[in-house]
Design an enzyme around this catalytic site. Structure first.
Site, PDB file in Angstrom:
ATOM      1  N   GLN A 237       0.859  -1.178   0.000  1.00  0.00           N
ATOM      2  CA  GLN A 237       0.000   0.000   0.000  1.00  0.00           C
ATOM      3  C   GLN A 237       0.902   1.237   0.000  1.00  0.00           C
ATOM      4  OE1 GLN A 237      -3.144  -0.032  -0.485  1.00  0.00           O
ATOM      5  NE2 GLN A 237      -3.631  -2.178  -0.103  1.00  0.00           N
TER       6      GLN A 237
ATOM      7  N   PHE B 168      -5.877 -12.490  -2.925  1.00  0.00           N
ATOM      8  CA  PHE B 168      -4.876 -11.514  -3.393  1.00  0.00           C
ATOM      9  C   PHE B 168      -4.182 -10.906  -2.173  1.00  0.00           C
ATOM     10  CE2 PHE B 168      -8.342 -11.611  -6.512  1.00  0.00           C
ATOM     11  CZ  PHE B 168      -7.658 -11.890  -7.690  1.00  0.00           C
TER      12      PHE B 168
ATOM     13  N   CYS C 153      -8.511  -0.514  -6.009  1.00  0.00           N
ATOM     14  CA  CYS C 153      -7.829   0.696  -6.461  1.00  0.00           C
ATOM     15  C   CYS C 153      -8.398   1.199  -7.779  1.00  0.00           C
ATOM     16  CB  CYS C 153      -6.324   0.450  -6.586  1.00  0.00           C
ATOM     17  SG  CYS C 153      -5.885  -0.867  -7.743  1.00  0.00           S
TER      18      CYS C 153
END
Length: 400
Positions: free
Chosen positions: A236, A263, A357
């Protein structure tokens, strides 16, 4: 004279002629555009501010420093709202979280050799020109402090007419540097680079896919665990943003005894969640699952984490495989997880924490879940990419 009617999702101003897109303008502004494309603001918006970074005009690293923080927050939330509205979804939004300046823990710089020395920085917008950014307001103080070392590295790693990429990550034990270059790595250069890393106190130095030297493990703290990610592995963007996403995920899954983390990367969510729940962590890259497994085994007090290396695009978990879990955490790449979402929708799972995202693929996947009986309880926008068009989303899905 032209009027800016609105912004695209990339932050480009839409002119009232219906065709032209202009950078670094705001809705409602009147602008004059010269023949060379230069834009002059005739009537500025009340949301226009002086850019805090002196490099903003020349550097292509930021797109929105000319806008107030309040405007950017509303604009980013509206990007997510519009993506969901296109799928006829109108959820509740929680207050947005924005990471502060000087918090980006990884950046990829470009480096060139010049007649006068070297050049380290970001590309100008839409150009291969490298702009030096010694006073960059994005990256952490550790990364900024590494600029002299990176500049000294350029002559070693860059050919006379080429360009290199230097990906630098802020770690607990110093900078982790990954070199992307077309220069050949000789035995003599390898020795020189190892000495360089020691002199400049780099945690790790990697040439393309090859680790030159690890002086100290380039660890990242994830919950109580210390993880050493593979070079260039996904993280991140900011620790601050990661904490905001994690808090939301923990809230969504708080009643789950067993969680599957899809994931999972190197354990951003799996390791902290294992303080309260058993976790099955699934990721397609074996070096990432190995890093996660090692961190779990070396950390006391965590509940069991089982690891599975599996390509979730080609071989998603099937509906019956979710029977032994109480909740799902899923954080797919920008393409989303269409195949995995379809099997989730067909399963009996009742709680999903989704991180994304990409608002467009998030909205597509949310529609599939809602059609299968899930309720989208709330959405939270997390802005880790300050002054850019990028946006992160975390959301809570449940069904009876």
């Amino acid at each position: 004279m032209a009027l800016i009617e609105g912004l695209t999702h990339l932050g480009l101003g839409k002119v009232d002629d219906g065709r032209t897109l202009l950078p670094r303008v705001l809705p409602g502004e009147e602008v004059a555009v010269a023949q060379d494309g230069t834009v002059r603001i005739v009537t500025p918006s009340s949301d226009r501010v002086a850019a805090p970074c002196r490099h903003f005009k020349s550097c292509g690293g930021c797109a929105m420093q000319h806008a107030s923080d309040a405007f950017v927050a509303d604009w980013k939330q509206e990007i997510v709202r519009r993506a969901l509205a296109a799928q006829r979804i109108e959820p509740d939004f929680r207050p947005m979280h924005t990471s502060p300046a000087l918090s980006r823990r990884r950046a990829k710089f470009s480096g060139r050799r010049t007649k006068k020395g070297v050049l380290l920085g970001f590309h100008a917008k839409g150009s291969d020109t490298v702009v030096a950014v010694p006073d960059c307001l994005l990256v952490t103080p550790m990364i900024k402090a590494a600029f002299p070392a990176l500049e000294a590295l350029i002559p070693l790693a860059c050919s006379r007419k080429g360009e290199i990429g230097l990906t630098v990550t802020d770690t607990a034990n110093g900078p982790d540097v990954l070199i992307d270059t077309d220069k050949d790595l000789t035995g003599e250069l390898r020795i020189e680079l190892a000495a360089f890393a020691q002199t400049h106190k780099l945690a790790r130095l990697v040439w393309q896919d090859e680790v030159i030297v690890t002086m100290l493990p380039p660890v990242q703290q994830m919950g109580p665990a210390k993880v050493t990610p593979p070079a260039g592995a996904f993280l991140q963007a900011t620790q601050d943003g990661e904490a905001a996403l994690l808090a939301a995920v923990q809230e969504i899954t708080k009643d789950a005894d067993r969680i599957v983390d899809l994931f999972c990367g190197v354990g951003t969510f799996a390791l902290p969640l294992a303080q309260a729940s058993e976790v099955h962590a699934v990721e397609g890259e074996e070096d990432m699952t190995a890093a996660l497994d090692r961190a779990w085994r070396e950390t006391k007090g965590l509940k069991r984490i089982t690891i599975e290396t599996r390509d979730l695009f080609r071989r998603p978990l099937q509906p019956d495989e979710f029977a032994k879990f109480d909740a799902v955490v899923i954080d797919p790449p920008r393409a989303g997880a269409e195949a995995q979402i379809e099997t989730l929708a067909a399963s009996d799972i009742a709680v999903i924490a989704m991180v994304s995202c990409n608002p467009v693929t998030f909205a597509r996947d949310a529609k599939t879940l809602i059609a299968a009986g899930f309720t989208l309880n709330w959405v939270k926008v997390v802005d880790q990419f300050r002054w850019s068009p990028h946006v992160e989303v975390v959301a809570s899905f449940t069904r009876s």
